[in-house]
Enzyme design. Structure first.
Site, PDB file in Angstrom:
ATOM      1  N   LYS A  23       1.418   4.960 -10.706  1.00 32.59           N
ATOM      2  CA  LYS A  23       0.864   3.705 -10.752  1.00 32.59           C
ATOM      3  C   LYS A  23       0.339   2.942 -12.059  1.00 32.59           C
ATOM      4  O   LYS A  23       0.823   1.542 -11.900  1.00 32.59           O
ATOM      5  CB  LYS A  23      -0.639   4.077 -10.139  1.00 32.59           C
ATOM      6  CG  LYS A  23      -0.599   4.452  -9.034  1.00 32.59           C
ATOM      7  CD  LYS A  23      -1.156   3.356  -8.293  1.00 32.59           C
ATOM      8  CE  LYS A  23      -0.852   4.020  -6.824  1.00 32.59           C
ATOM      9  NZ  LYS A  23      -0.201   3.307  -5.642  1.00 32.59           N
ATOM     10  N   TYR A  82       1.021  11.279  -9.766  1.00 32.99           N
ATOM     11  CA  TYR A  82       1.068  10.473  -9.243  1.00 32.99           C
ATOM     12  C   TYR A  82       0.181   8.736  -9.972  1.00 32.99           C
ATOM     13  O   TYR A  82       0.420   7.636  -9.981  1.00 32.99           O
ATOM     14  CB  TYR A  82      -0.310  10.645  -8.749  1.00 32.99           C
ATOM     15  CG  TYR A  82      -1.703   9.177  -7.971  1.00 32.99           C
ATOM     16  CD1 TYR A  82      -0.789   9.180  -6.409  1.00 32.99           C
ATOM     17  CD2 TYR A  82      -2.697   9.592  -7.826  1.00 32.99           C
ATOM     18  CE1 TYR A  82      -1.397   7.919  -6.115  1.00 32.99           C
ATOM     19  CE2 TYR A  82      -3.317   8.264  -8.019  1.00 32.99           C
ATOM     20  CZ  TYR A  82      -2.682   7.495  -6.894  1.00 32.99           C
ATOM     21  OH  TYR A  82      -3.728   6.407  -6.120  1.00 32.99           O
ATOM     22  N   PHE A  90       0.661  -1.455  -0.080  1.00 36.60           N
ATOM     23  CA  PHE A  90       0.146  -0.118   0.471  1.00 36.60           C
ATOM     24  C   PHE A  90       0.949   1.496   0.212  1.00 36.60           C
ATOM     25  O   PHE A  90       0.315   2.820  -0.510  1.00 36.60           O
ATOM     26  CB  PHE A  90      -0.505   0.084   1.456  1.00 36.60           C
ATOM     27  CG  PHE A  90      -2.295  -1.541   1.307  1.00 36.60           C
ATOM     28  CD1 PHE A  90      -3.202  -0.902   0.707  1.00 36.60           C
ATOM     29  CD2 PHE A  90      -1.940  -2.203   2.395  1.00 36.60           C
ATOM     30  CE1 PHE A  90      -3.885  -2.362   0.573  1.00 36.60           C
ATOM     31  CE2 PHE A  90      -2.233  -3.236   2.708  1.00 36.60           C
ATOM     32  CZ  PHE A  90      -3.805  -2.768   1.181  1.00 36.60           C
ATOM     33  N   ASN A  99     -13.518   4.523  -6.059  1.00 38.96           N
ATOM     34  CA  ASN A  99     -13.375   5.532  -4.608  1.00 38.96           C
ATOM     35  C   ASN A  99     -13.391   4.550  -3.415  1.00 38.96           C
ATOM     36  O   ASN A  99     -14.538   5.621  -3.121  1.00 38.96           O
ATOM     37  CB  ASN A  99     -14.087   6.807  -5.353  1.00 38.96           C
ATOM     38  CG  ASN A  99     -13.830   7.266  -6.465  1.00 38.96           C
ATOM     39  OD1 ASN A  99     -13.694   6.707  -7.393  1.00 38.96           O
ATOM     40  ND2 ASN A  99     -13.770   8.718  -6.136  1.00 38.96           N
ATOM     41  N   SER A 155      -4.851   1.983  -8.952  1.00 45.24           N
ATOM     42  CA  SER A 155      -6.330   2.711  -8.957  1.00 45.24           C
ATOM     43  C   SER A 155      -6.879   2.944 -10.167  1.00 45.24           C
ATOM     44  O   SER A 155      -6.105   2.637 -11.292  1.00 45.24           O
ATOM     45  CB  SER A 155      -5.288   4.251  -8.817  1.00 45.24           C
ATOM     46  OG  SER A 155      -6.295   5.396  -8.923  1.00 45.24           O
TER      47      SER A 155
HETATM   48  P1  NAD Z   1      -2.653   5.970   2.836  1.00 47.03           P
HETATM   49  O1  NAD Z   1      -1.698   7.879   3.106  1.00 47.03           O
HETATM   50  O2  NAD Z   1      -3.469   6.510   4.178  1.00 47.03           O
HETATM   51  O3  NAD Z   1      -1.624   5.648   3.630  1.00 47.03           O
HETATM   52  C1  NAD Z   1      -0.395   4.742   2.943  1.00 47.03           C
HETATM   53  C2  NAD Z   1       0.236   4.326   3.582  1.00 47.03           C
HETATM   54  O4  NAD Z   1       1.906   4.101   3.602  1.00 47.03           O
HETATM   55  C3  NAD Z   1       0.682   6.313   4.630  1.00 47.03           C
HETATM   56  O5  NAD Z   1       0.382   5.668   5.691  1.00 47.03           O
HETATM   57  C4  NAD Z   1       1.987   6.526   4.761  1.00 47.03           C
HETATM   58  O6  NAD Z   1       2.516   6.611   6.201  1.00 47.03           O
HETATM   59  C5  NAD Z   1       2.593   4.532   4.220  1.00 47.03           C
HETATM   60  N1  NAD Z   1       3.837   5.580   3.143  1.00 47.03           N
HETATM   61  C6  NAD Z   1       4.255   6.466   2.326  1.00 47.03           C
HETATM   62  N2  NAD Z   1       5.486   6.767   1.933  1.00 47.03           N
HETATM   63  C7  NAD Z   1       5.928   5.536   2.079  1.00 47.03           C
HETATM   64  C8  NAD Z   1       7.648   5.182   2.269  1.00 47.03           C
HETATM   65  N3  NAD Z   1       8.005   5.806   1.845  1.00 47.03           N
HETATM   66  N4  NAD Z   1       7.866   4.327   3.384  1.00 47.03           N
HETATM   67  C9  NAD Z   1       7.304   3.714   4.179  1.00 47.03           C
HETATM   68  N5  NAD Z   1       5.504   4.300   4.153  1.00 47.03           N
HETATM   69  C10 NAD Z   1       5.141   4.835   3.442  1.00 47.03           C
HETATM   70  O7  NAD Z   1      -2.879   6.237   1.678  1.00 47.03           O
HETATM   71  P2  NAD Z   1      -4.252   4.810   1.304  1.00 47.03           P
HETATM   72  O8  NAD Z   1      -5.281   5.689   0.740  1.00 47.03           O
HETATM   73  O9  NAD Z   1      -4.816   3.513   2.269  1.00 47.03           O
HETATM   74  O10 NAD Z   1      -3.798   4.037  -0.207  1.00 47.03           O
HETATM   75  C11 NAD Z   1      -3.372   3.276   0.212  1.00 47.03           C
HETATM   76  C12 NAD Z   1      -2.626   2.919  -1.678  1.00 47.03           C
HETATM   77  O11 NAD Z   1      -3.657   2.876  -2.018  1.00 47.03           O
HETATM   78  C13 NAD Z   1      -1.839   3.831  -2.583  1.00 47.03           C
HETATM   79  O12 NAD Z   1      -0.805   3.527  -2.616  1.00 47.03           O
HETATM   80  C14 NAD Z   1      -2.456   4.489  -2.375  1.00 47.03           C
HETATM   81  O13 NAD Z   1      -2.230   5.432  -3.616  1.00 47.03           O
HETATM   82  C15 NAD Z   1      -3.390   3.800  -3.205  1.00 47.03           C
HETATM   83  N6  NAD Z   1      -5.130   4.104  -3.752  1.00 47.03           N
HETATM   84  C16 NAD Z   1      -5.377   5.426  -3.145  1.00 47.03           C
HETATM   85  C17 NAD Z   1      -6.678   5.202  -3.244  1.00 47.03           C
HETATM   86  C18 NAD Z   1      -7.681   6.573  -2.380  1.00 47.03           C
HETATM   87  O14 NAD Z   1      -8.632   7.277  -3.173  1.00 47.03           O
HETATM   88  N7  NAD Z   1      -7.624   6.558  -1.042  1.00 47.03           N
HETATM   89  C19 NAD Z   1      -7.456   4.839  -4.390  1.00 47.03           C
HETATM   90  C20 NAD Z   1      -6.662   3.812  -5.464  1.00 47.03           C
HETATM   91  C21 NAD Z   1      -5.409   3.701  -5.525  1.00 47.03           C
HETATM   92  C1  UD1 Z   2      -9.465  11.558  -7.554  1.00 43.19           C
HETATM   93  C2  UD1 Z   2      -8.116  11.668  -8.927  1.00 43.19           C
HETATM   94  C3  UD1 Z   2      -7.817  10.310  -9.230  1.00 43.19           C
HETATM   95  C4  UD1 Z   2      -7.317   9.301  -7.936  1.00 43.19           C
HETATM   96  C5  UD1 Z   2      -8.718   9.166  -7.112  1.00 43.19           C
HETATM   97  C6  UD1 Z   2      -8.573   9.075  -5.506  1.00 43.19           C
HETATM   98  C7  UD1 Z   2      -7.822  13.860  -9.211  1.00 43.19           C
HETATM   99  C8  UD1 Z   2      -8.315  14.962 -10.660  1.00 43.19           C
HETATM  100  N1  UD1 Z   2      -8.693  13.029  -9.636  1.00 43.19           N
HETATM  101  O1  UD1 Z   2      -9.927  10.779  -8.481  1.00 43.19           O
HETATM  102  O2  UD1 Z   2      -6.868  10.022  -9.434  1.00 43.19           O
HETATM  103  O3  UD1 Z   2      -7.087   8.126  -7.688  1.00 43.19           O
HETATM  104  O4  UD1 Z   2      -8.826  10.912  -6.572  1.00 43.19           O
HETATM  105  O5  UD1 Z   2      -7.553   9.247  -4.749  1.00 43.19           O
HETATM  106  O6  UD1 Z   2      -7.454  14.984  -8.058  1.00 43.19           O
HETATM  107  N2  UD1 Z   2     -15.491  16.633  -6.244  1.00 43.19           N
HETATM  108  C9  UD1 Z   2     -15.507  17.986  -5.870  1.00 43.19           C
HETATM  109  N3  UD1 Z   2     -15.608  19.181  -4.922  1.00 43.19           N
HETATM  110  C10 UD1 Z   2     -14.320  18.154  -3.793  1.00 43.19           C
HETATM  111  C11 UD1 Z   2     -14.084  17.116  -3.860  1.00 43.19           C
HETATM  112  C12 UD1 Z   2     -14.732  17.205  -5.489  1.00 43.19           C
HETATM  113  O7  UD1 Z   2     -17.145  18.156  -6.820  1.00 43.19           O
HETATM  114  O8  UD1 Z   2     -13.534  19.064  -2.816  1.00 43.19           O
HETATM  115  C13 UD1 Z   2     -15.865  16.087  -7.130  1.00 43.19           C
HETATM  116  C14 UD1 Z   2     -15.452  15.309  -8.160  1.00 43.19           C
HETATM  117  O9  UD1 Z   2     -15.248  16.571  -9.183  1.00 43.19           O
HETATM  118  C15 UD1 Z   2     -15.355  14.041  -8.699  1.00 43.19           C
HETATM  119  C16 UD1 Z   2     -16.209  13.485  -6.899  1.00 43.19           C
HETATM  120  O10 UD1 Z   2     -16.178  14.672  -6.393  1.00 43.19           O
HETATM  121  O11 UD1 Z   2     -16.715  14.423  -9.278  1.00 43.19           O
HETATM  122  C17 UD1 Z   2     -15.094  12.650  -6.530  1.00 43.19           C
HETATM  123  O12 UD1 Z   2     -13.392  13.807  -6.750  1.00 43.19           O
HETATM  124  P1  UD1 Z   2     -12.362  12.235  -5.433  1.00 43.19           P
HETATM  125  O13 UD1 Z   2     -12.529  12.073  -4.477  1.00 43.19           O
HETATM  126  O14 UD1 Z   2     -11.569  13.787  -5.680  1.00 43.19           O
HETATM  127  O15 UD1 Z   2     -12.471  11.554  -6.772  1.00 43.19           O
HETATM  128  P2  UD1 Z   2     -12.019  11.265  -8.297  1.00 43.19           P
HETATM  129  O16 UD1 Z   2     -12.228  12.641  -8.809  1.00 43.19           O
HETATM  130  O17 UD1 Z   2     -12.514   9.786  -8.819  1.00 43.19           O
END
Ligand code: NAD
Ligand code: UD1
Length: 334
Positions: A152, A148, A80, A178, A124
């Site tokens: 990925k 970002y 993660f 999401n 993602s």
């Molecule tokens: P998060 O930031 O809550 O968790 C990531 C964790 O990784 C954190 O605890 C951070 O301290 C740790 N970390 C980051 N870089 C590190 C490093 N170099 N060494 C050790 N630890 C490190 O994020 P999350 O929402 O739990 O996401 C987890 C993964 O899923 C990420 O790779 C993120 O890109 C991916 N992801 C998240 C979402 C989302 O919307 N949350 C969507 C798609 C993909």
């Molecule tokens: C965003 C990222 C995407 C990432 C994903 C999960 C961008 C352009 N895209 O996607 O790369 O993988 O988060 O981390 O940042 N919205 C509002 N007001 C706000 C915030 C969001 O209207 O203050 C709307 C957005 O326009 C969208 C929806 O809410 O339609 C969801 O937004 P968000 O939670 O940021 O997710 P993604 O847009 O899917």
């Protein structure tokens, strides 16, 4: 043997750790707390009543990461750890490429050295760029619009290449839609540092009075109410998907790629109204301009995960809104 969970103190990682412990998997967590805090580990202990083996190590610190492999017999990695703020990645691309890509390369190198050949990777839906059709299937064309997302996509490629070079390697690439919500205990949830980028953390800050108004980014999209549509998935469902992916790669070699979503799209207004209804709080909002880089709608075809992993999301949007708010209320009562 143990499962190494990188980023296990983070939002999705912590929920996955709970599920792993509840299934009696032996785990080791590595995190540098750059976007999380040590008290998450206490909360995981409170929920599961189990002890956790933890190393405060940065993936970029090869020497100390190697110690983790030396001191533990690592069977598989759930990876993660990574930086995830899209806007910040545009401003600081080198930081993102270095942390996410170099961190993964070091991890893969150590896996190879210690004969660990199984990895589940957090990708993602952002890798689908602007999809031409909906729902999105795993074999759709891939592209990205920010550093970002590029990290990925590049990591997916790196892992696929490692798999080609080593026939014993098995990989599950999970493309999350999401993730929102929180554990039903209210003890762990999403705690983003700074101003949130994503919608649910922003709604929560408006709900608790920290911010006045949510700005909805555009209401002129080609969707049922003009606001952006996304596939929101409860973080506990998502976490359970990782256990199914782990089961799969324990049995099968090669690369498996799965969308993890619900398959249903909700608009920003659907989400706001549902949040207000189930939690009985008012969310002040205004309509603003579109956010650059946003797409109008995005939701998954989840057939593959259902057929091959036997996994599907069980929790609906009501539960996502309730659980997210319960976590915030519990935090504020401390
Ligand atoms: P998060 O930031 O809550 O968790 C990531 C964790 O990784 C954190 O605890 C951070 O301290 C740790 N970390 C980051 N870089 C590190 C490093 N170099 N060494 C050790 N630890 C490190 O994020 P999350 O929402 O739990 O996401 C987890 C993964 O899923 C990420 O790779 C993120 O890109 C991916 N992801 C998240 C979402 C989302 O919307 N949350 C969507 C798609 C993909
Ligand atoms: C965003 C990222 C995407 C990432 C994903 C999960 C961008 C352009 N895209 O996607 O790369 O993988 O988060 O981390 O940042 N919205 C509002 N007001 C706000 C915030 C969001 O209207 O203050 C709307 C957005 O326009 C969208 C929806 O809410 O339609 C969801 O937004 P968000 O939670 O940021 O997710 P993604 O847009 O899917």
């Amino acid at each position: 043997m143990s499962i190494l969970v990188t980023g296990g103190a983070g939002f999705i990682g912590s929920h996955t750790v709970v599920e792993l412990l509840e299934r009696n998997e032996k785990i080791v967590i590595v995190d540098n707390f750059c976007n999380s805090s040590p008290n998450v580990l206490d909360k995981i202990r409170d929920i599961t009543k189990k002890d956790i083996k933890f190393y405060e190590v940065d993936l970029l610190d090869e020497k100390n990461l190697e110690k983790v492999f030396k001191e533990n017999d690592i069977e598989a990695v759930i990876h993660f750890a990574g930086l995830k703020a899209v806007g910040e990645s545009v401003e600081q691309p080198i930081k993102y490429y270095h942390n996410n890509i170099t961190g993964t390369l070091i991890l893969l190198k150590l896996m190879q050295k210690y004969n660990c050949d199984k990895i589940v990777f957090s990708s993602s839906a952002t890798v689908y760029g602007k999809p031409e059709h909906l729902p999105i299937k795993e074999d759709f064309p891939l592209s990205t619009t920010n550093p970002y997302g590029s990290t990925k996509l590049m990591i997916e490629q790196i892992i696929k290449d490692v798999c080609i070079s080593n026939e014993n390697f098995s990989v599950a690439i999970l493309r999350y839609f999401n993730p929102i919500g929180a554990h039903e205990s209210g003890l762990i949830g999403e705690m983003p540092n700074g101003i949130p980028n994503n919608i649910m953390p922003y709604i929560l800050k408006v709900a608790n009075g920290e911010y006045n108004t949510l700005t909805i980014f555009g209401n002129d999209y080609d969707t049922h109410d003009g606001t952006g549509v996304r596939d929101y998935i409860h973080v506990v469902d998502l976490a359970r998907g990782h256990l199914k992916a782990l089961d799969k790669i324990r049995k099968e070699k090669g690369v498996q790629i799965y969308n993890l979503g619900t398959g249903k799209g909700y608009s920003v207004l659907d989400l706001v109204y549902m949040f207000e209804k189930v939690n009985k709080v008012k969310i002040n909002y205004k309509i603003g301009p579109r956010r650059p880089g946003d797409i109008s709608a995005c939701y998954a075809d989840v057939t593959k995960a259902k057929e091959e992993l036997g996994w599907k999301a069980e929790k609906g949007i009501e539960e996502m809104c309730k659980d997210a708010w319960r976590f915030i209320i519990k935090q504020s009562k401390k």
